[in-house]
Enzyme design. Structure first.
Site, PDB file in Angstrom:
ATOM      1  N   GLU A 125       0.827  -1.206   0.000  1.00  0.00           N
ATOM      2  CA  GLU A 125       0.000   0.000   0.000  1.00  0.00           C
ATOM      3  C   GLU A 125       0.863   1.258   0.000  1.00  0.00           C
ATOM      4  O   GLU A 125       0.530   2.261  -0.654  1.00  0.00           O
ATOM      5  CB  GLU A 125      -0.947   0.004   1.214  1.00  0.00           C
ATOM      6  CG  GLU A 125      -1.968  -1.122   1.228  1.00  0.00           C
ATOM      7  CD  GLU A 125      -3.085  -0.941   0.213  1.00  0.00           C
ATOM      8  OE1 GLU A 125      -3.088   0.087  -0.516  1.00  0.00           O
ATOM      9  OE2 GLU A 125      -3.959  -1.819   0.132  1.00  0.00           O
ATOM     10  N   ASP A 266      -4.365  -9.603  -7.857  1.00  0.00           N
ATOM     11  CA  ASP A 266      -4.714  -8.760  -8.995  1.00  0.00           C
ATOM     12  C   ASP A 266      -3.582  -8.010  -9.680  1.00  0.00           C
ATOM     13  O   ASP A 266      -3.306  -8.201 -10.858  1.00  0.00           O
ATOM     14  CB  ASP A 266      -5.806  -7.763  -8.571  1.00  0.00           C
ATOM     15  CG  ASP A 266      -5.466  -7.008  -7.276  1.00  0.00           C
ATOM     16  OD1 ASP A 266      -4.533  -7.414  -6.565  1.00  0.00           O
ATOM     17  OD2 ASP A 266      -6.144  -6.021  -6.975  1.00  0.00           O
ATOM     18  N   GLU A 385     -19.534  -5.828  -3.041  1.00  0.00           N
ATOM     19  CA  GLU A 385     -18.137  -6.250  -2.946  1.00  0.00           C
ATOM     20  C   GLU A 385     -17.926  -7.646  -3.509  1.00  0.00           C
ATOM     21  O   GLU A 385     -16.971  -7.895  -4.219  1.00  0.00           O
ATOM     22  CB  GLU A 385     -17.683  -6.219  -1.478  1.00  0.00           C
ATOM     23  CG  GLU A 385     -17.084  -4.912  -1.024  1.00  0.00           C
ATOM     24  CD  GLU A 385     -15.688  -4.702  -1.563  1.00  0.00           C
ATOM     25  OE1 GLU A 385     -14.735  -5.326  -1.060  1.00  0.00           O
ATOM     26  OE2 GLU A 385     -15.533  -3.913  -2.507  1.00  0.00           O
ATOM     27  N   GLU A 450     -12.712   0.056  -9.395  1.00  0.00           N
ATOM     28  CA  GLU A 450     -12.330  -0.892 -10.452  1.00  0.00           C
ATOM     29  C   GLU A 450     -13.329  -0.955 -11.609  1.00  0.00           C
ATOM     30  O   GLU A 450     -12.928  -1.150 -12.764  1.00  0.00           O
ATOM     31  CB  GLU A 450     -12.131  -2.287  -9.857  1.00  0.00           C
ATOM     32  CG  GLU A 450     -10.901  -2.408  -8.984  1.00  0.00           C
ATOM     33  CD  GLU A 450     -11.119  -1.920  -7.563  1.00  0.00           C
ATOM     34  OE1 GLU A 450     -10.132  -1.800  -6.816  1.00  0.00           O
ATOM     35  OE2 GLU A 450     -12.289  -1.651  -7.202  1.00  0.00           O
TER      36      GLU A 450
END
Length: 549
Positions: A125, A266, A385, A450
């Site tokens: 992150e 991802d 989600e 996304e």
């Protein structure tokens, strides 16, 4: 901190001129004055929301990581280094908010990475938000203060690679380690249980920092990871893809049975074509790795769901590889969809154009349409989600709707006897399941980017105008339902059907202003603003400049 394991042999940056890359963006027709007026009105509506959130952040949470959008309190989950400010730097520039950009840069220049508010630093992150944010804002503005901050962030992150095998610590107890090292003890060792995304998602940021500074140390760090991924790609239980969890301590990236393009894996896949572009095509290994991984994903991870209108869409899901008593392996699909994995449509669209792979563009179209459909199928017009649907027998054949099959699967997914479908209507009502959804495992919407990311990328690569309409419908639903007195808040349950506003949580992650609002703004901007032929976005929506050939 002192270096315990210095690099003995440094990998140099690729030499030679960048390769001319194929055009990624479509050729757009000239718009009419009415079309331009409507588009600009939508763009300005997005900008107005960003400015509102930014002003609230400045007033209530300045220099903190996040603003709590209901209570107005500051929060510091990402080290206390002003994550929202750094994530928003390039958004401020792109939206033309130069005065606020200057204020933000001046403040960012004073961020100290020597003090930290959390016991543990998520290195992934920190890389995508802070290093990515500084690099992007520097690429756009040329402000040397941002380059200095990028180098500071890069040096801090580089210290996480100071292990015996030069594999990084991904969850880093920075204060504890610094104190122990100052006293001459405690060395750091890479962990044996690491998420794939947290291992394979340094390539863009570290490579760009090395290119800008001319210092190859960051490129060398990620090149070691790339070499392991490449050497073990064909020997996993699902050859072509890597398991969800890898062993960095022993450099074993080919054991494990869970394979996905979704959460926790991802951006390792996303960064393959993007790093190829960022290096100007000078490292073909990224093209090879991308094509191998997508060939496997298209064969095993994508499924066509059974839905009432029979639309030909795709969902990307998890595959678990089981080993039978006789030693043979069998891939089994877990048809869970995720909002997060909606990025995959955009990734495939870029790969399709970059490597001239028309099948990838076809799959990208169906994946993006799947995310749009999922938004539209929910009563609020917002996707959850995570959820389960029913896979069709084949992604290539027709798949007629069967109400009985759907109800049986609803019961099965909720742990009930699928033989007695008389109970199904009760479950469907209680769980507020639209037709096509067997289960909604996580009913939240946490301001994720996304879906709009891939709608934006597919629009820029194809020019299809229905994507503008889909984006605006998404925007209106999100803005209406997430708006608070101060800013915008995550939603805890998007399945409500009574017409009231959904319940909110006091959370607004920095990616709302760094990613979601940026993509909404860009899709309603002229296509030459941050052209995909000139820039490539990291996984936090920070655009890095592609080198000219």
């Amino acid at each position: 901190m002192r270096v315990r394991y210095p690099v003995q042999s440094m990998s140099p940056l690729p030499s030679g001129k960048a390769v001319p890359l194929p055009k990624i963006q479509a050729a757009f027709d000239k718009e009419s004055s009415d079309e331009a007026h409507a588009r600009l009105a939508k763009r300005d509506a997005v900008k107005k929301t960003f400015v509102r959130c930014w002003e609230s952040y400045k007033t209530h949470a300045w220099m903190s990581d996040e603003l709590a959008p209901i209570s107005g309190s500051p929060r510091n989950p990402f080290g206390g280094w002003a994550a929202t400010l750094v994530d928003s730097l390039d958004t401020l520039w792109i939206m033309g908010l130069r005065h606020d950009f200057e204020i933000a840069v001046a403040a960012a220049a004073n961020i100290s990475f020597e003090t930290v508010t959390t016991d543990e630093i998520n290195v992934f992150e920190t890389n995508i938000r802070y290093l990515g944010g500084f690099l992007s804002a520097y690429d756009l503005s040329g402000d040397k203060r941002l380059l200095r901050k990028a180098k500071e962030a890069g040096d801090m992150l580089y210290a996480a690679f100071d292990t015996p095998n030069r594999m990084p610590i991904t969850r880093w107890r920075l204060r504890e380690l610094a104190g122990a090292q100052a006293q001459g003890g405690k060395e750091q060792v890479a962990h044996d249980n690491v998420l794939l995304a947290e291992m394979g998602s340094f390539t863009m940021e570290f490579t760009r920092l090395s290119i800008i500074t001319g210092d190859p140390k960051w490129f060398d760090a990620v090149n070691r990871i790339t070499a392991i991924l490449e050497s073990q790609q064909d020997s996993t239980a699902l050859p072509g893809m890597w398991p969800l969890v890898v062993n960095a301590r022993d450099q074993v990236f080919n054991r494990g049975g869970a394979f996905t393009l979704g959460a926790m894996a991802d951006s390792t896949y996303e960064y393959l074509p993007k790093t190829y572009a960022l290096l100007g095509g000078r490292m073909p290994v990224y093209r090879t790795m991308y094509q191998k991984s997508m060939a496997t994903a298209m064969q095993h991870n994508f499924y066509r769901p059974m839905i009432p209108d029979g639309l030909d869409i795709l969902i990307s899901a998890m595959v678990n590889v089981r080993t039978a008593d006789n030693g043979k392996t069998k891939p089994e699909l877990d048809p869970e969809g995720q909002h997060l994995v909606c990025f995959a449509g955009g990734m495939l669209a870029i790969g399709a154009k970059l490597f001239k792979l028309p099948e990838h563009l076809e799959k990208a179209q169906k994946l993006v349409d799947g995310c749009i459909w999922t938004y539209q199928a929910l009563p609020l017009g917002i996707m959850p989600e995570s959820f389960h649907m029913i896979p069709c027998p084949s992604i290539n054949d027709s798949c007629p709707w069967d109400e009985t099959v759907w109800k049986k699967e609803v019961l099965r997914r909720h742990g009930m006897d699928a033989g007695d479908i008389s109970q199904a209507d009760t479950v469907i009502g209680q769980k507020r399941l639209p037709k096509g959804f067997a289960r909604i495992g996580d009913t939240r919407y946490i301001l994720r980017p996304e879906a709009i990311e891939s709608v934006f990328v597919l629009y820029r690569t194809t020019g299809q105008k229905y994507l503008l309409e889909a984006a605006w419908a998404m925007w209106e639903a999100i803005e209406k339902n997430t708006r608070t007195t101060l800013a915008n808040a995550a939603l805890t349950d998007i399945t409500g059907t009574d017409g009231s506003l959904p319940p909110k949580s006091d959370s607004m992650e920095s990616f709302w202003m760094g990613e979601t609002l940026k993509y909404f703004y860009l899709i309603f901007s002229k296509p030459d603003l941050i052209s995909l032929d000139e820039y490539v976005f990291n996984t936090e929506a920070h655009p890095f400049r592609i080198p000219a050939p």
